[in-house]
Design an enzyme around this catalytic site. Sequence first.
Site, PDB file in Angstrom:
ATOM      1  N   HIS A 114       0.966  -1.284   0.005  1.00  0.00           N
ATOM      2  CA  HIS A 114       0.078  -0.043  -0.058  1.00  0.00           C
ATOM      3  C   HIS A 114       0.970   1.340  -0.035  1.00  0.00           C
ATOM      4  O   HIS A 114       0.481   2.567  -0.453  1.00  0.00           O
ATOM      5  CB  HIS A 114      -0.846   0.005   1.184  1.00  0.00           C
ATOM      6  CG  HIS A 114      -2.124   0.498   1.138  1.00  0.00           C
ATOM      7  ND1 HIS A 114      -2.436   1.786   0.294  1.00  0.00           N
ATOM      8  CD2 HIS A 114      -3.645   0.282   1.324  1.00  0.00           C
ATOM      9  CE1 HIS A 114      -3.716   2.233   0.181  1.00  0.00           C
ATOM     10  NE2 HIS A 114      -4.290   1.167   0.775  1.00  0.00           N
ATOM     11  N   SER A 115       1.998   1.292   0.329  1.00  0.00           N
ATOM     12  CA  SER A 115       3.002   2.201   0.370  1.00  0.00           C
ATOM     13  C   SER A 115       3.245   2.822  -1.054  1.00  0.00           C
ATOM     14  O   SER A 115       3.675   3.930  -1.091  1.00  0.00           O
ATOM     15  CB  SER A 115       4.236   2.267   1.298  1.00  0.00           C
ATOM     16  OG  SER A 115       5.045   0.904   0.689  1.00  0.00           O
TER      17      SER A 115
END
Length: 496
Positions: free
Chosen positions: A147-148
Amino acid sequence: MSGGGDEDWGSAEETKLSPAAQLFQSSKFNCYIVTIIGCKTTMDSQVIKAGLAQTLLKHPRLSSKLVVNDSIFGRRRRWVPTPVKLEEHVFVPTFDSKPENPNQFLQDYVSHLTTNPLDLSKPLWELHLLNLPTSDAESVGIFRIHHSVGDGASLMSLLLACTRQTSDPEKLPTLPAPLKRSAETEDSEGHCGGRFLWILTAIWSAITLIWNTLVDIMVFVSTILFLKDTKTPIKGLKGVEKNTKRFVHRTISLDHIKLIKNTTNTTINDVLLGITQAGLSKYLNRRYGLIAKDEGTKEKKNYLPKHIRLSATVLVNLRPTLGIEALADMMAKNSKTKWGNWIGYLLLPFNIALQDDPLDYVRQAKAVIDRKKHSFEAICTYFCAQLLLKILGAELTAATALRAISSTTLAFSNLMGPLEEVSFYGHRIAYLAPSVYGHPHALTIHFQSYVDNMTIALAVDPNVIPDPQQLLDDVEQSLQLIRGTILEQRMNKEIV
């Protein structure tokens, strides 16, 4: 609660992490996005690899690894460009024999992926290609990314920028146009009375906007400090974010949803929230009924406790996502632009009850969403996160966000997909089922439209929700119940 910022996209140099990426790389949030791509034909891995080399690998975040350095000044994280070996990211498992239950095998396969974190020595993504015929596809691709690297809406846009219309391989997908607010009529502007009414309306709108925002922020802060959802059978316990998740999906008719939307003068989001509230109410009533039966309680119709507090965390992208045309051009020309997340959270209350009139679920959903639209809650949580990041750092800010999210019951989201059938490097797509894991919820509900269908994707903790297919049944049956009510009302009007 999450902060964000811009990163240059198209730069071959080292790049610092955006504030949102810092949160997702903290020890409190190890979140991943998983998208299951069902295809109508067998996948050719060589063709897909060649396509990836010309598109996704030109995205710096997908060709950069995360480098972490500790010093006396703290921990420094940055994206560093690195050569990408496709064989280390694209996996094509072989099967000695066809699984007896392909659908179950697919669920087990994706679930097993959640137990293995991505290797930080490589770019944080992978694609699994399974030539495994299931009930709704001939083959399946499983795209997993940390998700980063980006938020869900941006990454879905990036994925769709790699597809083309099946009917015309040179054209990008067509996405639904965003809704525009209706303007005031010219007639009212031509009269003093109309202008006066417009001024009063504007003043009242500003007052309610400020009031709604203040109330929402107070509720959000209270949720961080002490306000928690009711402990229902679908609420995860502490540490649920670390548990293995299970992913299931179901495809329903988008035309049925539009029928309800048009008849009730609502939006697709209103209808989706309405059928979800109805499905959850039905599912929870059954679960409470089983508990009551074990306790020897007299059989009845409604087992739901009164005044259940149940809310969802909704991620809001405050900056418009780059269009797929722009993303496709950038991948083709290797040009530079901005990439990063400007995201905030809002808390969406769910009304859990057995309604006599099924349409009440949609009416209540509309009231809740209309009120949330008239609030700066998401913007405020974004700026609060930015401030906390500067004062407390990523770890303490992530702990604060974790406390807020874990006080709610589920994550809820919806994305609109292509209006026509598209192909993934020449492979016709049957459905798209995106989801997420690593956050403190036992249930995540995501809706993804595609052509004339809507896919419901669930990510569940099987220890909390052992029967996710039943929950899908309840949501689908709720849709049909609401639709049936509308058709019945129409028939009665025609008879009269």
